[in-house]
Motif scaffolding. Structure first.
Motif, PDB file in Angstrom:
ATOM      1  N   ALA A   8       0.776  -1.126  -0.016  1.00 16.89           N
ATOM      2  CA  ALA A   8       0.076   0.116  -0.096  1.00 16.89           C
ATOM      3  C   ALA A   8       1.020   1.199   0.000  1.00 16.89           C
ATOM      4  O   ALA A   8       0.727   2.115  -0.676  1.00 16.89           O
ATOM      5  CB  ALA A   8      -0.867  -0.027   0.987  1.00 16.89           C
ATOM      6  N   VAL A  11       2.568   1.520  -3.317  1.00 13.58           N
ATOM      7  CA  VAL A  11       1.803   2.183  -4.349  1.00 13.58           C
ATOM      8  C   VAL A  11       1.614   3.700  -4.269  1.00 13.58           C
ATOM      9  O   VAL A  11       1.715   4.330  -5.383  1.00 13.58           O
ATOM     10  CB  VAL A  11       0.482   1.345  -4.526  1.00 13.58           C
ATOM     11  N   SER A  42      -7.954   3.859  -2.308  1.00 17.25           N
ATOM     12  CA  SER A  42      -8.630   2.796  -1.532  1.00 17.25           C
ATOM     13  C   SER A  42      -9.574   1.952  -2.581  1.00 17.25           C
ATOM     14  O   SER A  42      -9.407   0.709  -2.432  1.00 17.25           O
ATOM     15  CB  SER A  42      -9.653   3.598  -0.432  1.00 17.25           C
ATOM     16  N   TRP A  44      -8.672   1.489  -5.687  1.00 21.54           N
ATOM     17  CA  TRP A  44      -7.857   0.624  -6.435  1.00 21.54           C
ATOM     18  C   TRP A  44      -7.177  -0.651  -5.629  1.00 21.54           C
ATOM     19  O   TRP A  44      -7.178  -1.645  -6.012  1.00 21.54           O
ATOM     20  CB  TRP A  44      -6.619   1.664  -6.786  1.00 21.54           C
ATOM     21  N   THR A  45      -6.953  -0.348  -4.327  1.00 18.49           N
ATOM     22  CA  THR A  45      -6.396  -1.318  -3.390  1.00 18.49           C
ATOM     23  C   THR A  45      -7.250  -2.340  -3.369  1.00 18.49           C
ATOM     24  O   THR A  45      -6.863  -3.720  -3.189  1.00 18.49           O
ATOM     25  CB  THR A  45      -6.237  -0.737  -1.989  1.00 18.49           C
ATOM     26  N   GLU A  46      -8.481  -2.228  -3.345  1.00 21.88           N
ATOM     27  CA  GLU A  46      -9.638  -3.202  -3.092  1.00 21.88           C
ATOM     28  C   GLU A  46      -9.847  -4.013  -4.314  1.00 21.88           C
ATOM     29  O   GLU A  46      -9.772  -5.397  -4.244  1.00 21.88           O
ATOM     30  CB  GLU A  46     -10.815  -2.357  -2.777  1.00 21.88           C
ATOM     31  N   ASN A  48      -7.456  -4.416  -6.401  1.00 28.50           N
ATOM     32  CA  ASN A  48      -6.209  -5.330  -6.711  1.00 28.50           C
ATOM     33  C   ASN A  48      -5.935  -6.063  -5.491  1.00 28.50           C
ATOM     34  O   ASN A  48      -4.527  -6.080  -5.220  1.00 28.50           O
ATOM     35  CB  ASN A  48      -4.933  -4.394  -6.939  1.00 28.50           C
ATOM     36  N   ARG A  49      -6.748  -6.484  -4.637  1.00 27.77           N
ATOM     37  CA  ARG A  49      -6.412  -7.195  -3.438  1.00 27.77           C
ATOM     38  C   ARG A  49      -5.184  -8.383  -3.697  1.00 27.77           C
ATOM     39  O   ARG A  49      -4.619  -8.632  -2.756  1.00 27.77           O
ATOM     40  CB  ARG A  49      -7.601  -7.939  -3.035  1.00 27.77           C
ATOM     41  N   VAL A  52      -2.086  -7.032  -3.732  1.00 28.39           N
ATOM     42  CA  VAL A  52      -1.627  -6.163  -2.674  1.00 28.39           C
ATOM     43  C   VAL A  52      -1.373  -6.881  -1.277  1.00 28.39           C
ATOM     44  O   VAL A  52      -0.354  -6.599  -0.776  1.00 28.39           O
ATOM     45  CB  VAL A  52      -2.879  -5.120  -2.306  1.00 28.39           C
ATOM     46  N   TYR A  53      -2.152  -8.041  -1.091  1.00 28.61           N
ATOM     47  CA  TYR A  53      -2.008  -8.615   0.093  1.00 28.61           C
ATOM     48  C   TYR A  53      -1.095  -9.982   0.050  1.00 28.61           C
ATOM     49  O   TYR A  53      -1.474 -10.668  -0.984  1.00 28.61           O
ATOM     50  CB  TYR A  53      -3.185  -8.801   0.892  1.00 28.61           C
ATOM     51  N   HIS A  78       3.307  -3.889 -11.439  1.00 29.35           N
ATOM     52  CA  HIS A  78       2.724  -2.768 -11.071  1.00 29.35           C
ATOM     53  C   HIS A  78       2.935  -1.757 -12.014  1.00 29.35           C
ATOM     54  O   HIS A  78       4.039  -1.033 -11.912  1.00 29.35           O
ATOM     55  CB  HIS A  78       2.901  -2.242  -9.858  1.00 29.35           C
TER      56      HIS A  78
END
Length: 348
Positions: A8, A11, A42, A44-46, A48-49, A52-53, A78
């Motif tokens: 996170a 990014v 936020s 984008w993060t969701e 691209n889980r 990301v995680y 990325h």
């Protein structure tokens, strides 16, 4: 273990730098307020889980257009600075099997041209923040790390007629046992450690023959499952994890090896997989193991009860983090497993 990163923040940094360039070079670029900007990040993060995680820093050289992260045999490119001609040059060292947009929704062509390994992208970037290209690599041959104990297994003598060899197969909790409290194995020379850090039940199942069966033990102690729950090799159900462990038990029994089926240790979190909440999943998997053990007359070794705190995690005084035992933790485990070994060996 590779150094884990908080993607996170990565990014955010990349996007900030890229947006600064865009603002200077393209006056028509969309200007976002701080609130709108954070909202877009936020979202984008969701979306691209997967990238990301639970990822780790990739060993491939950092490209000019963004960054790589990795999860097993999958690399996530990325792409912050989208190539104008749609030709994304990636590290030639990658053994690419398939590249995708939308995490499998759109297959991309990959070719080697004039010494450059190129993924062909659409001319226009799908979004203004950064696009993830999922690159599936050809799996490495030694996926289960069979090489780790190959020489040790070759050099280990066949047990004598009266030797009661016990093999411990597991992940880092078993692997680190020798490092953090090696006196346990030194004082019990018939005990053989075959733990490998980071491994899942599927990897242990694959190496079960060379690292357990071919060593001809009287007993095997199986400790597996927590890395599966952490998602080290991708998503897997508790039933599938249990199935892999049960297969190891059945292989052992087929070769007249007595089994000690160990519970997972309690854990409240995984530092390398922060999105996972493991405590209740560990309890549920342990229930599956205990029921199976009872039904199939296998010894169930309950580490969990002796080491859990009031919050379903590992007691602080027994761990060097939220997952791995410290010396005091191993001192709790050792009499439990020795008692189990003695009972199993003496059982008629």
């Amino acid at each position: 273990m590779k150094k884990l990163i908080n993607l996170a923040f990565l990014v955010l940094g990349l996007i900030y730098n890229f947006n600064s360039i865009v603002a200077q070079e393209n006056m028509k670029a969309k200007e976002l307020s701080n609130i709108e900007y954070l909202k877009e990040i936020s979202e984008w993060t969701e979306e691209n889980r997967e990238a990301v995680y639970g990822v780790s820093e990739s060993s491939f050289e950092k490209p000019e257009w963004g960054n790589y992260t990795q999860k097993g045999d999958v690399v996530y490119a990325h792409v912050i600075d989208w190539p104008i001609d749609g030709k994304l040059i990636i590290d030639r060292g990658m053994k690419v099997r398939t590249a995708y947009l939308d995490y499998g929704g759109k297959k991309l062509v990959t070719k080697l041209i004039n010494g450059n390994l190129i993924v062909f992208l659409p001319e226009k970037a799908p979004n203004n923040i950064g696009t993830v290209v999922k690159i599936e690599l050809t799996p490495t041959e030694d996926w289960a790390n069979l090489e780790r104990y190959r020489n040790s297994n070759t050099n280990l003598k066949t047990p004598s007629e009266n030797e009661k060899r016990v093999v411990f197969i597991g992940n880092s909790i078993t692997d680190n046992w020798t490092r953090d409290h090696g006196v346990f194995f030194e004082s019990n020379p018939s005990y053989v450690n075959r733990g490998i850090s980071g491994q899942t039940s599927a990897q242990m199942l694959l190496r079960f023959r060379p690292d357990v069966i071919e060593l001809k033990p009287k007993v095997v102690v199986i400790s597996a499952g927590t890395n599966d729950i952490a998602g080290n090799r991708g998503s897997i159900s508790l039933e599938q994890i249990a199935g892999n462990i049960f297969s190891m038990v059945e292989l052992a029994k087929a070769h007249n090896i007595k089994v000690i089926l160990a519970s997972l240790l309690p854990a409240s979190s995984y530092s390398w997989s922060p999105s996972v909440e493991p405590a209740n999943k560990i309890i549920e998997l342990n229930k599956l193991l205990k029921v199976y053990a009872k039904k199939n007359k296998v010894y169930y070794l309950d580490y969990h009860t002796a080491m859990v705190n009031n919050y379903k995690g590992l007691k602080k005084e027994l761990g060097r983090d939220s997952v791995h035992p410290n010396v005091d933790g191993y001192k709790v485990m050792e009499p439990l497993v020795k008692e189990a070994v003695n009972k199993v060996l003496n059982k008629q």
